[in-house]
Design a protein around this motif. Sequence first.
Motif, short mmCIF file in Angstrom:
data_model
loop_
_atom_site.label_atom_id
_atom_site.label_comp_id
_atom_site.label_asym_id
_atom_site.label_seq_id
_atom_site.Cartn_x
_atom_site.Cartn_y
_atom_site.Cartn_z
N ALA A 8 0.85 -1.20 0.00
CA ALA A 8 0.00 0.00 0.00
C ALA A 8 0.88 1.25 0.00
O ALA A 8 0.44 2.33 -0.37
CB ALA A 8 -0.93 0.00 1.21
N GLY A 69 1.41 12.37 -9.77
CA GLY A 69 1.01 11.36 -8.79
C GLY A 69 -0.37 11.70 -8.26
O GLY A 69 -0.99 12.69 -8.68
N ALA A 70 -0.83 10.88 -7.31
CA ALA A 70 -2.16 11.12 -6.76
C ALA A 70 -2.20 12.38 -5.90
O ALA A 70 -3.23 13.06 -5.83
CB ALA A 70 -2.60 9.92 -5.95
N THR A 71 -1.10 12.70 -5.26
CA THR A 71 -1.09 13.89 -4.40
C THR A 71 -1.39 15.14 -5.24
O THR A 71 -2.25 15.95 -4.87
CB THR A 71 0.29 14.03 -3.71
OG1 THR A 71 0.47 12.88 -2.87
CG2 THR A 71 0.37 15.28 -2.86
N ASN A 74 -5.13 15.02 -6.45
CA ASN A 74 -6.09 15.38 -5.40
C ASN A 74 -6.07 16.88 -5.13
O ASN A 74 -7.11 17.53 -5.00
CB ASN A 74 -5.79 14.61 -4.10
CG ASN A 74 -6.28 13.16 -4.17
OD1 ASN A 74 -7.26 12.85 -4.86
ND2 ASN A 74 -5.60 12.27 -3.46
N HIS A 100 -6.68 10.35 2.94
CA HIS A 100 -5.22 10.48 2.86
C HIS A 100 -4.87 11.97 3.01
O HIS A 100 -5.66 12.84 2.59
CB HIS A 100 -4.76 9.94 1.51
CG HIS A 100 -3.28 9.90 1.33
ND1 HIS A 100 -2.58 10.93 0.75
CD2 HIS A 100 -2.37 8.95 1.65
CE1 HIS A 100 -1.29 10.61 0.73
NE2 HIS A 100 -1.14 9.42 1.26
N SER A 102 -3.20 13.86 1.27
CA SER A 102 -3.25 14.60 0.00
C SER A 102 -4.66 15.10 -0.31
O SER A 102 -4.85 15.91 -1.22
CB SER A 102 -2.72 13.74 -1.15
OG SER A 102 -3.47 12.55 -1.29
N MET A 148 -12.89 8.59 -0.23
CA MET A 148 -11.98 7.61 -0.85
C MET A 148 -12.71 6.29 -1.03
O MET A 148 -13.64 5.97 -0.30
CB MET A 148 -10.72 7.44 0.00
CG MET A 148 -10.95 6.72 1.29
SD MET A 148 -9.67 6.94 2.58
CE MET A 148 -8.15 7.06 1.74
N ASN A 152 -6.41 3.52 2.92
CA ASN A 152 -5.04 3.04 2.79
C ASN A 152 -4.48 2.45 4.07
O ASN A 152 -3.47 1.75 4.03
CB ASN A 152 -4.12 4.18 2.30
CG ASN A 152 -4.25 5.43 3.14
OD1 ASN A 152 -5.33 5.99 3.25
ND2 ASN A 152 -3.17 5.87 3.74
N ASP A 179 -10.84 9.54 -4.25
CA ASP A 179 -9.45 9.08 -4.26
C ASP A 179 -9.54 7.55 -4.33
O ASP A 179 -9.92 6.89 -3.37
CB ASP A 179 -8.77 9.54 -2.96
CG ASP A 179 -7.35 9.01 -2.82
OD1 ASP A 179 -7.01 8.03 -3.49
OD2 ASP A 179 -6.59 9.57 -2.02
N VAL A 181 -6.97 5.51 -5.17
CA VAL A 181 -5.59 5.01 -5.26
C VAL A 181 -5.47 3.54 -4.82
O VAL A 181 -4.84 2.73 -5.48
CB VAL A 181 -4.63 5.91 -4.44
CG1 VAL A 181 -3.28 5.25 -4.22
CG2 VAL A 181 -4.46 7.25 -5.14
N GLN A 182 -6.08 3.20 -3.67
CA GLN A 182 -5.90 1.85 -3.14
C GLN A 182 -6.92 0.86 -3.72
O GLN A 182 -6.87 -0.33 -3.39
CB GLN A 182 -5.98 1.85 -1.61
CG GLN A 182 -4.91 2.69 -0.93
CD GLN A 182 -3.49 2.11 -1.08
OE1 GLN A 182 -3.29 0.97 -1.53
NE2 GLN A 182 -2.48 2.89 -0.71
N SER A 202 -2.92 6.32 -8.89
CA SER A 202 -1.48 6.54 -8.82
C SER A 202 -0.73 5.36 -9.45
O SER A 202 -1.12 4.20 -9.26
CB SER A 202 -1.08 6.68 -7.35
OG SER A 202 0.32 6.74 -7.22
N HIS A 204 2.52 4.21 -8.94
CA HIS A 204 3.42 3.33 -8.18
C HIS A 204 2.70 2.37 -7.24
O HIS A 204 3.34 1.52 -6.62
CB HIS A 204 4.51 4.14 -7.46
CG HIS A 204 4.05 4.94 -6.30
ND1 HIS A 204 4.31 4.58 -5.01
CD2 HIS A 204 3.35 6.10 -6.23
CE1 HIS A 204 3.81 5.50 -4.18
NE2 HIS A 204 3.23 6.43 -4.90
N LYS A 205 1.37 2.50 -7.14
CA LYS A 205 0.62 1.52 -6.33
C LYS A 205 0.16 0.35 -7.18
O LYS A 205 -0.42 -0.60 -6.67
CB LYS A 205 -0.61 2.19 -5.70
CG LYS A 205 -0.36 3.52 -5.03
CD LYS A 205 0.34 3.40 -3.70
CE LYS A 205 0.48 4.79 -3.08
NZ LYS A 205 1.01 4.78 -1.75
N1 PMP Z 1 -4.19 8.60 -1.71
C1 PMP Z 1 -4.04 7.41 -1.10
C2 PMP Z 1 -5.25 6.69 -0.57
C3 PMP Z 1 -2.77 6.86 -0.97
O1 PMP Z 1 -2.61 5.67 -0.35
C4 PMP Z 1 -1.65 7.57 -1.48
C5 PMP Z 1 -0.24 7.03 -1.36
N2 PMP Z 1 0.14 6.72 -0.05
C6 PMP Z 1 -1.87 8.80 -2.12
C7 PMP Z 1 -3.15 9.28 -2.21
C8 PMP Z 1 -0.73 9.61 -2.68
O2 PMP Z 1 -0.25 9.03 -3.86
P1 PMP Z 1 1.09 9.52 -4.57
O3 PMP Z 1 2.22 8.84 -3.87
O4 PMP Z 1 0.94 9.04 -6.00
O5 PMP Z 1 1.14 11.00 -4.50
#
Ligand code: PMP
Length: 381
Positions: A8, A69-71, A74, A100, A102, A148, A152, A179, A181-182, A202, A204-205
């Motif tokens: 995660a 990235g997701a940050t 968001n 999260h 972000s 979300m 996460n 969000d 991402v997970q 994102s 890298h997940k």
């Molecule tokens: N949202 C969630 C739910 C996440 O788990 C993460 C990564 N920990 C992020 C956003 C941020 O993703 P990124 O590393 O791509 O900025």
Amino acid sequence: MNVYLDNAATTKPCEPAVTAVFQNMVEDFGNPSSLHKVGLNAENNVTDARKAIAAALVCDPKCITFTSGATEANNTIIFGAARNYGRRNKKKIVVSAVEHPSVSEPIKMLEQTGEYTVVRIMPDRNGEISAEDFAAAVDENTFLVSCMMVNNETGAINPVKKIFSAVKKNYPDCVTHCDAVQAFMKLPIKSADIYADAIVVSGHKVHAVKGVGAMYIKKGVRIAPLVYGGGQENGLRSGTEPVPLIAGFGAAVRALMSTMKTAYNNAETINNYLLKGLSKFDFVKINSGMDNHCPYILNFSVEGIRSEIMLHYLESRGIYVSSGSACSKGVHSSVLTAMGVPGRLADSAIRVSICRTTTVGEIDALINALRDGYASLAKTK
Ligand code: PMP
């Protein structure tokens, strides 16, 4: 033996992703905005990646914007929605209390300007957010709703479709943001089905490389950009596209696509095996809920042993887990605290997050190490 159970946090890039990154560095290294062939090849690779992400979210590729990235995605959606929709009396945001950072931090920034009101919806003891609580909080002054899909820290699956559809029924102009991402490449996500105006994922997940993410923004939804410049990505995210990262993201998503269901079933088997192993220990308390739970993440506490102590013990055995963003500066995890997990248990939380290649043998290694770790650490307390 190295056992990586912190997926995660990030995943190991898969071979198709690495190959695509390499190829786009050494061959198709052009600028997608250039008019010649080298540029065109790069542009085509970005287009292919966009199609792959769009196919995974079942949407028009035109609705996909790549970000760092997701940050960033968001932040863009939250500040961008505030600029275009948060006007006149429409100054209210309704958000889950377990987002999260972000998501929660940009919303806090808006709140701190004194111009916006924020309502935070608390989770239940399983970490799940109730659609009814959301519906009761949203009103005609609300311009943004954010929840979300999968948490996460705990793996709790939120009823986003129920939440967003109720909001859209009564307040069609309110922006619904998810969000995901997970959840991405783990649970099926059909953008139209969940009534989301904006969805964030994102790279890298999902076994791509770090530094790339994407946002789906529904046609007609007006999000103001955070970054201005050359107008790339339909003007929503200026700056020369990181073609290797984007191509790697597309390749990873294509590679995972056809095996998502099998991978999920495998994750369920592994998660059940882990739960069975943990059930033998009276010193372990499971924090994740059992229903509406994504099997890729399990959060539990080892009573009396602080997270970092157990984490480092496991590390000494070649097993890598996370403290679930708990207490790095003596502050408890805000997610576990919001769920009502007592401080002493939040202090000893461990997050295990598996991936599609995690094996039963790796879980055995974890279970054995936890047993030995508890036996030796509890003694030295
Ligand atoms: N949202 C969630 C739910 C996440 O788990 C993460 C990564 N920990 C992020 C956003 C941020 O993703 P990124 O590393 O791509 O900025």
